[in-house]
Design an enzyme around this catalytic site. Structure first.
Site, PDB file in Angstrom:
ATOM      1  N   LEU B  76      -1.988   8.316  -0.762  1.00 34.33           N
ATOM      2  CA  LEU B  76      -0.861   8.056  -1.657  1.00 34.33           C
ATOM      3  C   LEU B  76      -0.855   6.639  -2.226  1.00 34.33           C
ATOM      4  CD1 LEU B  76       1.882  10.117   0.196  1.00 34.33           C
ATOM      5  CD2 LEU B  76       0.227  10.841  -1.514  1.00 34.33           C
ATOM      6  N   CYS B  77      -1.935   5.886  -2.034  1.00 36.44           N
ATOM      7  CA  CYS B  77      -2.025   4.536  -2.607  1.00 36.44           C
ATOM      8  C   CYS B  77      -2.282   4.609  -4.109  1.00 36.44           C
ATOM      9  CB  CYS B  77      -3.186   3.769  -1.960  1.00 36.44           C
ATOM     10  SG  CYS B  77      -2.697   2.885  -0.481  1.00 36.44           S
ATOM     11  N   HIS B  78      -1.654   3.693  -4.840  1.00 36.61           N
ATOM     12  CA  HIS B  78      -1.903   3.568  -6.271  1.00 36.61           C
ATOM     13  C   HIS B  78      -3.205   2.803  -6.511  1.00 36.61           C
ATOM     14  CE1 HIS B  78       2.454   4.106  -5.968  1.00 36.61           C
ATOM     15  NE2 HIS B  78       2.425   4.567  -7.196  1.00 36.61           N
ATOM     16  N   MET B 114      -2.104  -2.546   1.877  1.00 35.38           N
ATOM     17  CA  MET B 114      -3.071  -1.528   2.295  1.00 35.38           C
ATOM     18  C   MET B 114      -4.497  -1.972   1.963  1.00 35.38           C
ATOM     19  SD  MET B 114      -1.206   0.520   3.884  1.00 35.38           S
ATOM     20  CE  MET B 114      -2.675   1.367   4.469  1.00 35.38           C
ATOM     21  N   GLU B 115      -4.652  -2.677   0.842  1.00 32.83           N
ATOM     22  CA  GLU B 115      -5.974  -3.191   0.478  1.00 32.83           C
ATOM     23  C   GLU B 115      -6.435  -4.240   1.502  1.00 32.83           C
ATOM     24  OE1 GLU B 115      -3.624  -2.410  -1.626  1.00 32.83           O
ATOM     25  OE2 GLU B 115      -4.640  -1.097  -3.043  1.00 32.83           O
ATOM     26  N   ASP B 129     -20.945  -1.471  13.646  1.00 32.78           N
ATOM     27  CA  ASP B 129     -22.185  -0.772  13.292  1.00 32.78           C
ATOM     28  C   ASP B 129     -23.415  -1.659  13.495  1.00 32.78           C
ATOM     29  OD1 ASP B 129     -23.741   1.376  12.126  1.00 32.78           O
ATOM     30  OD2 ASP B 129     -23.886   0.179  10.317  1.00 32.78           O
TER      31      ASP B 129
END
Lengths: 158, 158, 158, 158, 158, 158
Positions: B76-78, B114-115, B129
């Site tokens: 739901l992120c723009h 969120m970014e 990793d």
């Protein structure tokens, strides 16, 4: 390069390591994480799951899609034909918060622990996104591999 | 829906919330995370940074690219025109492990926490990793927003 | 850091440079490249354009889509709202081969020369792919920026 | 359609050619390219590699990730389970500039020369991006396949 | 080129049309589609929505993410800063099947009808995928634009 | 869970179903769709195909690339090594409009009907995009699977 970092060649340059001589075997990995939040925030999750505003359902889908994006996100990961992804998302009133377990399988030449970690991480981030309108200081942690099996290096349980 | 989850409409269905009436402002967010490992594993990082096998350099690039994939990963992120991404990756002998801080800016209609979280998370996964050949039971944690500013909801420091 | 590499901070670490204080202006860039091949191979292109097997039509679409993937391919590029992409693909019997010119425009805070280069490069690679069944030793070259305008650093013609 | 373009059907329409009857074999390809720049610009690369501002390290990662995006960039390429990607990036004072060699392997039904070319091309574009603040008229060239082996059509050396 | 196809230049070559001189305005579009299935199949949807196996919830998320991929899927679409995506998915016993309405908004230089169509189409495909284990001959149809407003060409209602 | 929805586990939670024990077999699927338009709009297609403004050529490429994006678009689809994609796009004066048939093959553990549907759907959307400047009320329909073969569940013809 016994005990060394396989993602670097002898001169220290990064490469996607050659797995073409490794056997094609059934491989599985699981990873865990949690999202810690207030008890009040957790009620948004537990009520939503039961009735509407399905936070966990959306996070589960995001986690599955995240597993498929692993080789795009993690520079030296090999693209892999994933054969299964499942996420278990469980509200835990004692945390309080949500506990996440991701399971990934492949039939291939390298392991899927990065796919399991990426699935768990993406689900956790999506839970944060869904709930950030009511709480900004949630924390994501406990992200680790709990099982890896099927390759030459044998079974690992964490 | 005061105090509610903006990602759901009144009937409980998920949507990408309408931000078309929000002001275009300069926005910033920072997020942190850490990767805990053994002191021995950490030497692979610290020696690599100085000479070869640059674990942190690769994780930094992965984190920057991860920030750009946020709207693809989080349902739901723009999509946002990111104007800056920076990652600070610091070995910490007391952890022992690596501490990560991600900073993201935009000039847009919604925040970039969120970014920042995705950048930090992707860098942490990439460190795992790179080092998993020498240690499988590393843990990623402490992933949280430490600053968010520039929007209607004011400044948040975590 | 006058004259220095803006993609690195003062300590030498890579970042996506902060453009949030730069003006939003109309920007344009063009880039060129060529694909050198035998005269016989070129006939596959020229006949295809006229009648069937439209090598250049497919390369043009690939170039346009390549421009949109620039920020995904080039680690420190900013995502940009591209407002125009056009590719001119011209058979040249003297080369012999195909000459490529890509033009990209945006209204944004940073230039689009990487988008123009990526468009030209992707079109060239697609031409190679289409024709490799008949010639493997084609060569791609001459990839360079021929125009960049609209930003603070002024007009560049190459 | 002996000697013809396999990417087109008999009526001239493009298709992703059917490889389902081809043998699964080990395949390898290498491709080369160079980025020509001034001697002064090259010093930014050579100093960066040794100490900070690691242009080649970032280009190497971009090239590896570019190889994985080949089927997304080149319309008629098959998605392939790449088993190895390595890039050799060498400053050359006589060019002056940087010479790039990309090596890609797969165990599959079709060759990986497009993956090798895309890896080399993406690394070259990233080098340009890193250095464009100090020189805009750099040129990318010499992009060609130097080795392809493992398929029905035999060994090619360029 | 009055009345002509704007995606082609006067010589008939495809391009991403130049919108840099168009005004930045608030734009909205809605699109509809349906998935026709047997009454028995539809019960899997209606029971799932109420209790478990949430077909419509997953299709809604897929549709929202599909809208964000429009410029990646449709070759000549401009990348756009989408400001809202919502999907309404309604079981219809008379069809029988599911009716889909997608609404997309942006503040930009070009319309979002392709984003609305792509959102509706992706949701429909996801519904098919969820249910294909019980019925293979479902049909998707009625995919069309029902509203487009906010640009120079005025309001369209379909 | 005989007759049930395989994309959900017994508790009703979505997962990417485990196919690791399924046989690797040659699989094929075809899907159809149509785009209905006015006779006048169709002339833009038929004239373009012959000489310039090649609507169908661009839609064909978009459809092929769409097939490769299926696992990215449809949340619970497995990533698959596609071995063939072909699209047949035929103007039909009686519709009037364009009829689309997509054929996809793989050698893998699960079917490719979603890839065929996605290819047909993406081609249809691209045709709409190309022609929307002259007609906005076109309709896409008839999207369904017409053949699926090669897996355990046997041959399906629709």
């Amino acid at each position: 390069m016994s005990g060394g970092l396989s993602h670097f060649d002898p001169s220290g340059q990064a490469h996607m390591v050659d797995v073409s001589d490794k056997a094609v075997t059934d491989r599985i990995a699981t990873a865990q994480a949690w999202v810690k939040m207030s008890a009040t925030t957790l009620t948004h999750v537990t009520e939503g799951t039961a009735k509407k505003g399905d936070v966990l359902g959306i996070a589960r889908i995001a986690g599955i899609q995240g597993a498929k994006k692993t080789a795009d996100l993690i520079p030296l990961c090999h693209p892999l034909p994933i054969t299964k992804v499942a996420l278990d998302l469980t509200p835990d009133a004692n945390l309080p918060g949500v506990r996440i377990t991701a399971t990934v399988k492949t039939t291939g030449q390298t392991g899927v622990e990065m796919e399991a970690l990426t699935a768990a991480s993406t689900a956790a981030l999506t839970i944060y996104d869904m709930l950030k309108a009511v709480q900004k200081d949630m924390e994501i942690g406990g992200l680790r591999v709990t099982l890896k099996d099927g390759g030459k290096s044998g079974r690992f349980e964490g």
